[in-house]
Scaffold this active site. Sequence first.
Site, short mmCIF file in Angstrom:
data_model
loop_
_atom_site.label_atom_id
_atom_site.label_comp_id
_atom_site.label_asym_id
_atom_site.label_seq_id
_atom_site.Cartn_x
_atom_site.Cartn_y
_atom_site.Cartn_z
CE LYS A 1 -3.90 1.94 2.60
NZ LYS A 1 -4.69 1.84 3.85
CG HIS B 1 -3.06 5.41 0.00
ND1 HIS B 1 -3.02 4.43 -0.96
CD2 HIS B 1 -4.28 5.31 0.61
CE1 HIS B 1 -4.18 3.76 -0.95
NE2 HIS B 1 -4.95 4.28 -0.01
#
Length: 234
Positions: A104, A106
Amino acid sequence: MEGYKQEFIEFMLDSGVLKFGEFTLKSGRKSPFFMNAGAYVTGSQLQKLGEYYARAIHDCYGLDFDVLFGPAYKGIPLSVATTMAISRLYGVDVRYCSNRKEAKDHGDTGILLGSGLSDGDRVMIIEDVTTSGKSMEETVPILRAQADVRIKGLMVSLNRMEQGKAKKSALSEIRETYGFPTNAIVTMADVIEHLSTHPYSGKMILEGGLKDALKSYYDQYGADEYREIYAKLF
């Protein structure tokens, strides 16, 4: 066999996780039994499952580790339920950690869920079942890419006791390849022994054709290190 292991065998049957019949595995093998940990779906099932794992980890390895790692996806609820059970049963807090299939970029960034990993962390890996050992080819590099960790061992729920890539069981191959110990809550020998001597739901379910099918399966696919055990079972 310890009492909780006998209970676990019947718990797998009660939960529809362990089934007997005719099944085609991903490997193409025709198997008279099938185990699907995805059938654990309720809160009470996950609570019990975590307790069985916690007891087995305690008995086989002790609790001298920092992180319980469950590979995505099925390992995620296993690691959460088992860390909670270890705290509840033994008063020991270990961290849970799992991986994402894709990192991921963010918010909560990175490839890990739960706890991060630091140099020196002692990590226990938890999985449902392993037939070929392929999952460790992904899991071990992920762990070692995050930090200089020490892998204490692997715990699965069921040792199928069949050949992996060679004539050895998948758990033996993992142990030899990566250098850490491997264990299971129960083995198929435990399952066969228990269900051959104890009725389930009022009947003996390993009589006649099913036991013959299991014998034929292990004659063909049984791992060499368990040959003496098969001979005693059948």
